[in-house]
Design an enzyme around this catalytic site. Sequence first.
Site, PDB file in Angstrom:
ATOM      1  N   GLY A  23       6.639   1.952 -12.084  1.00  0.00           N
ATOM      2  CA  GLY A  23       7.218   3.087 -11.377  1.00  0.00           C
ATOM      3  C   GLY A  23       8.728   3.063 -11.388  1.00  0.00           C
ATOM      4  O   GLY A  23       9.385   3.370 -10.388  1.00  0.00           O
ATOM      5  N   ASN A  25      10.884   4.933 -12.885  1.00  0.00           N
ATOM      6  CA  ASN A  25      11.581   6.185 -13.202  1.00  0.00           C
ATOM      7  C   ASN A  25      12.166   6.888 -11.984  1.00  0.00           C
ATOM      8  O   ASN A  25      12.980   7.800 -12.132  1.00  0.00           O
ATOM      9  CB  ASN A  25      10.642   7.148 -13.934  1.00  0.00           C
ATOM     10  CG  ASN A  25       9.372   7.415 -13.144  1.00  0.00           C
ATOM     11  OD1 ASN A  25       8.557   6.510 -12.978  1.00  0.00           O
ATOM     12  ND2 ASN A  25       9.191   8.631 -12.672  1.00  0.00           N
ATOM     13  N   GLY A  27      13.005   6.663  -7.330  1.00  0.00           N
ATOM     14  CA  GLY A  27      12.930   5.987  -6.050  1.00  0.00           C
ATOM     15  C   GLY A  27      13.297   4.520  -6.093  1.00  0.00           C
ATOM     16  O   GLY A  27      14.281   4.102  -6.714  1.00  0.00           O
ATOM     17  N   GLY A  29      11.803   2.019  -7.543  1.00  0.00           N
ATOM     18  CA  GLY A  29      11.709   1.421  -8.870  1.00  0.00           C
ATOM     19  C   GLY A  29      12.941   1.705  -9.705  1.00  0.00           C
ATOM     20  O   GLY A  29      13.434   0.828 -10.436  1.00  0.00           O
ATOM     21  N   SER A 153       4.096  -1.932   2.480  1.00  0.00           N
ATOM     22  CA  SER A 153       4.699  -0.971   3.394  1.00  0.00           C
ATOM     23  C   SER A 153       4.447  -1.439   4.811  1.00  0.00           C
ATOM     24  O   SER A 153       3.431  -2.103   5.089  1.00  0.00           O
ATOM     25  CB  SER A 153       4.076   0.417   3.195  1.00  0.00           C
ATOM     26  OG  SER A 153       4.355   1.270   4.292  1.00  0.00           O
ATOM     27  N   TYR A 178      -4.130   5.050   2.654  1.00  0.00           N
ATOM     28  CA  TYR A 178      -2.850   4.464   2.261  1.00  0.00           C
ATOM     29  C   TYR A 178      -2.645   3.114   2.940  1.00  0.00           C
ATOM     30  O   TYR A 178      -2.238   2.135   2.295  1.00  0.00           O
ATOM     31  CB  TYR A 178      -1.714   5.420   2.631  1.00  0.00           C
ATOM     32  CG  TYR A 178      -0.335   4.892   2.267  1.00  0.00           C
ATOM     33  CD1 TYR A 178       0.035   4.718   0.939  1.00  0.00           C
ATOM     34  CD2 TYR A 178       0.587   4.565   3.261  1.00  0.00           C
ATOM     35  CE1 TYR A 178       1.290   4.243   0.598  1.00  0.00           C
ATOM     36  CE2 TYR A 178       1.853   4.084   2.930  1.00  0.00           C
ATOM     37  CZ  TYR A 178       2.194   3.921   1.603  1.00  0.00           C
ATOM     38  OH  TYR A 178       3.448   3.427   1.269  1.00  0.00           O
TER      39      TYR A 178
END
Length: 319
Positions: A23, A25, A27, A29, A153, A178
Amino acid sequence: MARTKWTTESMPELGGKTVVVTGANSGLGYEATRAFAQKGAHVVMACRSMGSAEDAKRQIRSEGPRGSLEVAKLDLGSLDSVREFADSFEADHEDLHVLCNNAGVMAIPRRETEDGFEMQFGVNHLGHFALTGHLLDSLRETPGVTRVVTQSSGVHERGEIDFGDLQSERAYDKWDAYAQSKLANVLFAYELQRKLDAADVDDVLSVACHPGYAATNLQKRGPEREGSMLKLWGMKAMNAVVAQSAAQGALPMLYAATAAPIEGGEYVGPGGLGNMRGAPEIQQSSDISYDENRAERLWESSAELTGVEYEFGMAPEVE
């Protein structure tokens, strides 16, 4: 719990190091990739969307980092894609110093992965479980100490692992799903370290982290997929008022990946207001996340679902 004033300026030089960031690309990451590259690492940007990954690569390269960047296709919602990525990586790279299990989806309407897993559990946990298993030999064969960093998280604290309905087929709540996936991330990180310790593998560390409340595209995807403009604007308002930047939110992952001293089985998060913002520090995760029986059961279920078995036997010889 050690408080720090740690920033990207505190990172060691990473010339000659190879890092995989899932990930990468956008935020967290993207910001982690940017920081790794600025310190001289070669970063493999493992992304589902090749177009946005190439855009991110161009943006980071325009800043003149000392490191190098490579874009590679990885869809964590496809076990075939995970295996193909790992096979390609091992064919093209001799070393893997850090694996950042970062990519994820959050609070989306129920969907399934290519393999029939509930999307949040499948991408956030099972995809990274499979990826780490496929890349374990690369981590072990790399000279020196290597690290697996798994992004969780603070929401994991409300999580439960429903072994009777792991895929949320009988009942689905987007936030419960989640939270389950994020608790699974921490359980996995700790159980991986226990298995490494049991096999006397002392040159691979498994560390968990969380970003606090960071403003990224992740928060808006759920409302967008629901078609709820009210929720979307509410999330944007929360990001503007409460959240720290994505660059700040990436610091716990960067700390877990590069800081010394750090031990396997630790949990890193921001030490400021409500653990939602601030400089990274070593923290405690939820009580349930330290349940070894639950972690072992999750590991066995994950291995069965993905078909990925970890090899913790004799360490490969390094020439």
